[in-house]
Design a protein around this motif. Structure first.
Motif, PDB file in Angstrom:
ATOM      1  N   ALA A 150      14.312   6.162   3.979  1.00 24.90           N
ATOM      2  CA  ALA A 150      14.041   6.286   5.554  1.00 24.90           C
ATOM      3  C   ALA A 150      12.608   5.821   5.827  1.00 24.90           C
ATOM      4  O   ALA A 150      12.328   5.297   6.987  1.00 24.90           O
ATOM      5  CB  ALA A 150      13.983   7.917   5.774  1.00 24.90           C
ATOM      6  N   LEU A 151      11.850   5.680   4.923  1.00 28.07           N
ATOM      7  CA  LEU A 151      10.534   5.320   4.894  1.00 28.07           C
ATOM      8  C   LEU A 151      10.372   3.767   4.751  1.00 28.07           C
ATOM      9  O   LEU A 151       9.618   3.005   5.471  1.00 28.07           O
ATOM     10  CB  LEU A 151       9.462   5.891   4.029  1.00 28.07           C
ATOM     11  CG  LEU A 151       7.994   5.716   4.162  1.00 28.07           C
ATOM     12  CD1 LEU A 151       7.407   5.854   5.550  1.00 28.07           C
ATOM     13  CD2 LEU A 151       7.148   6.307   3.067  1.00 28.07           C
ATOM     14  N   HIS A 152      11.073   3.169   3.715  1.00 31.89           N
ATOM     15  CA  HIS A 152      10.926   1.805   3.338  1.00 31.89           C
ATOM     16  C   HIS A 152      11.858   0.849   3.751  1.00 31.89           C
ATOM     17  O   HIS A 152      11.431  -0.469   3.897  1.00 31.89           O
ATOM     18  CB  HIS A 152      10.562   1.837   1.977  1.00 31.89           C
ATOM     19  CG  HIS A 152       9.612   2.782   1.193  1.00 31.89           C
ATOM     20  ND1 HIS A 152       8.272   2.361   1.393  1.00 31.89           N
ATOM     21  CD2 HIS A 152       9.350   3.775   0.444  1.00 31.89           C
ATOM     22  CE1 HIS A 152       7.358   3.297   0.932  1.00 31.89           C
ATOM     23  NE2 HIS A 152       8.094   4.176   0.465  1.00 31.89           N
ATOM     24  N   GLN A 167       0.862  -1.215  -0.022  1.00 32.42           N
ATOM     25  CA  GLN A 167       0.196   0.110  -0.060  1.00 32.42           C
ATOM     26  C   GLN A 167       0.962   1.293  -0.174  1.00 32.42           C
ATOM     27  O   GLN A 167       0.365   2.456  -0.656  1.00 32.42           O
ATOM     28  CB  GLN A 167      -0.777   0.151   1.135  1.00 32.42           C
ATOM     29  CG  GLN A 167      -2.039  -0.988   0.763  1.00 32.42           C
ATOM     30  CD  GLN A 167      -3.013  -0.850   2.224  1.00 32.42           C
ATOM     31  OE1 GLN A 167      -2.466  -0.476   3.284  1.00 32.42           O
ATOM     32  NE2 GLN A 167      -4.317  -1.221   2.005  1.00 32.42           N
ATOM     33  N   ARG A 168       1.961   1.270   0.590  1.00 31.71           N
ATOM     34  CA  ARG A 168       2.808   2.421   0.587  1.00 31.71           C
ATOM     35  C   ARG A 168       3.533   2.583  -0.652  1.00 31.71           C
ATOM     36  O   ARG A 168       3.871   3.741  -1.056  1.00 31.71           O
ATOM     37  CB  ARG A 168       3.997   2.055   1.843  1.00 31.71           C
ATOM     38  CG  ARG A 168       3.474   2.153   3.186  1.00 31.71           C
ATOM     39  CD  ARG A 168       4.808   2.115   3.977  1.00 31.71           C
ATOM     40  NE  ARG A 168       4.495   1.849   5.562  1.00 31.71           N
ATOM     41  CZ  ARG A 168       5.401   1.807   6.422  1.00 31.71           C
ATOM     42  NH1 ARG A 168       6.633   1.891   6.327  1.00 31.71           N
ATOM     43  NH2 ARG A 168       5.012   1.547   7.554  1.00 31.71           N
ATOM     44  N   ARG A 193       3.189  -0.167  -8.520  1.00 31.84           N
ATOM     45  CA  ARG A 193       4.525  -0.867  -8.744  1.00 31.84           C
ATOM     46  C   ARG A 193       5.216  -1.808  -7.940  1.00 31.84           C
ATOM     47  O   ARG A 193       6.317  -2.257  -8.115  1.00 31.84           O
ATOM     48  CB  ARG A 193       5.482   0.339  -9.044  1.00 31.84           C
ATOM     49  CG  ARG A 193       5.087   1.553  -9.938  1.00 31.84           C
ATOM     50  CD  ARG A 193       6.135   2.515 -10.182  1.00 31.84           C
ATOM     51  NE  ARG A 193       6.544   3.092  -8.839  1.00 31.84           N
ATOM     52  CZ  ARG A 193       7.531   3.894  -8.364  1.00 31.84           C
ATOM     53  NH1 ARG A 193       8.620   3.944  -9.678  1.00 31.84           N
ATOM     54  NH2 ARG A 193       7.928   4.366  -7.391  1.00 31.84           N
ATOM     55  N   TRP A 194       4.205  -2.094  -6.950  1.00 34.85           N
ATOM     56  CA  TRP A 194       5.038  -2.988  -5.905  1.00 34.85           C
ATOM     57  C   TRP A 194       5.651  -4.245  -6.479  1.00 34.85           C
ATOM     58  O   TRP A 194       6.711  -4.869  -5.926  1.00 34.85           O
ATOM     59  CB  TRP A 194       4.281  -3.325  -4.636  1.00 34.85           C
ATOM     60  CG  TRP A 194       3.187  -4.111  -4.668  1.00 34.85           C
ATOM     61  CD1 TRP A 194       2.089  -4.130  -5.045  1.00 34.85           C
ATOM     62  CD2 TRP A 194       3.250  -5.564  -4.447  1.00 34.85           C
ATOM     63  NE1 TRP A 194       1.208  -5.395  -5.091  1.00 34.85           N
ATOM     64  CE2 TRP A 194       2.157  -6.346  -4.737  1.00 34.85           C
ATOM     65  CE3 TRP A 194       4.336  -6.419  -4.096  1.00 34.85           C
ATOM     66  CZ2 TRP A 194       1.695  -7.535  -4.697  1.00 34.85           C
ATOM     67  CZ3 TRP A 194       4.038  -7.796  -3.904  1.00 34.85           C
ATOM     68  CH2 TRP A 194       2.667  -8.381  -4.197  1.00 34.85           C
ATOM     69  N   GLN A 195       5.074  -5.021  -7.182  1.00 37.68           N
ATOM     70  CA  GLN A 195       5.404  -6.304  -8.005  1.00 37.68           C
ATOM     71  C   GLN A 195       6.699  -6.009  -8.620  1.00 37.68           C
ATOM     72  O   GLN A 195       7.297  -6.740  -8.720  1.00 37.68           O
ATOM     73  CB  GLN A 195       4.220  -6.857  -8.512  1.00 37.68           C
ATOM     74  CG  GLN A 195       3.400  -7.572  -7.552  1.00 37.68           C
ATOM     75  CD  GLN A 195       1.984  -7.927  -8.506  1.00 37.68           C
ATOM     76  OE1 GLN A 195       1.266  -7.290  -9.343  1.00 37.68           O
ATOM     77  NE2 GLN A 195       1.390  -8.994  -8.053  1.00 37.68           N
ATOM     78  N   ALA A 196       6.664  -5.049  -9.473  1.00 36.07           N
ATOM     79  CA  ALA A 196       7.934  -4.713 -10.408  1.00 36.07           C
ATOM     80  C   ALA A 196       9.011  -4.524  -9.526  1.00 36.07           C
ATOM     81  O   ALA A 196      10.182  -4.673  -9.680  1.00 36.07           O
ATOM     82  CB  ALA A 196       7.568  -3.574 -11.429  1.00 36.07           C
TER      83      ALA A 196
END
Length: 231
Positions: A85-87, A32-33, A37-40
């Motif tokens: 810093a976030l991920h 969600q963050r 594009r999360w899968q790529a």
């Protein structure tokens, strides 16, 4: 399932990442963050992780798999313009506790019930593997859990497979090796293991010599395969 039978097996060794543990589960926890594009992004991270392990092996610049995993993640974060810093920390924490595929425990338990010793042979560092095995509830089901760190080389180096055969005290032909990574399956067969390629994604066969003995779509097929090899 296609098979070629030769001699009986006494042990089954599994690759860990991609075979027992879903390498994309870490990124899924923060999907969600990251957005659509999360899968790529996850595929990029995985590709760099493997590429860095191969390059380090070829150049003699070994670092353990945790360092390789971190380096690959840093590249992916920059490539997708995501804030480290976030991920970074949430992704690394999730990677230490990857979930096992649902077919893993039933298959292992059935193989053990047949009298086969079941273990892991992985590029993962010992602490990574301990965390993943523990989080998946597999600690009492797998022995040994072997890391390439004992030889300081990554798969597909023959020394890795040889180390595993030595630790099991078995001739290679009596070991069934299972991997979802085609390059790993073909390389283990070249060394001399009996091999099942768990082709979860339905990919075409690699254009490499020494094809695996069997191609299975999931680990559910392993007990029947093992039974055909242990007469």
């Amino acid at each position: 399932m296609s098979i070629t039978t030769e001699r009986s097996i006494e042990a089954c060794l599994f690759d860990a990442y991609g075979t027992l543990f879903d390498v994309h589960a870490a990124t899924a926890t923060v999907a969600q963050r990251i957005g659509t594009r999360w899968q790529a992004f996850s595929a990029h991270w995985r590709e760099r992780q493997l590429q860095y392990s191969w390059i380090r092996g070829l150049t003699g610049r070994h670092a353990d798999f945790w360092q390789v995993t971190c380096d690959a993640l840093d590249h992916a974060l920059e490539a997708y313009d995501l804030d480290p810093a976030l991920h970074r920390e949430p992704l690394l924490m999730a990677y230490r506790r990857l979930g096992a595929y649902p077919d893993v425990l039933p298959a292992i338990d059935r193989l053990r019930a047949m009298g086969l010793r079941c273990g892991i042979l992985s590029n993962g560092s010992p602490d990574m593997l301990a965390d993943a095995v523990g989080a998946a509830g597999l600690a009492d089901h797998l022995d040994p859990v072997l890391s390439v760190e004992s030889v300081g080389r990554y798969k597909p180096a023959p020394e890795v497979y040889a180390m595993a055969a030595e630790r099991l005290d078995l001739a290679p032909a009596h070991v069934l090796f299972v991997s979802s990574n085609g390059w790993d399956a073909f390389s283990a067969k070249a060394y001399g293991f009996r091999v099942a390629w768990c082709n979860r994604a339905g990919l075409p066969a690699e254009r490499l010599p020494d094809p695996p003995d069997a191609i299975v779509a999931s680990l559910d097929e392993l007990p029947a395969l093992a039974e055909s090899l242990t007469g």
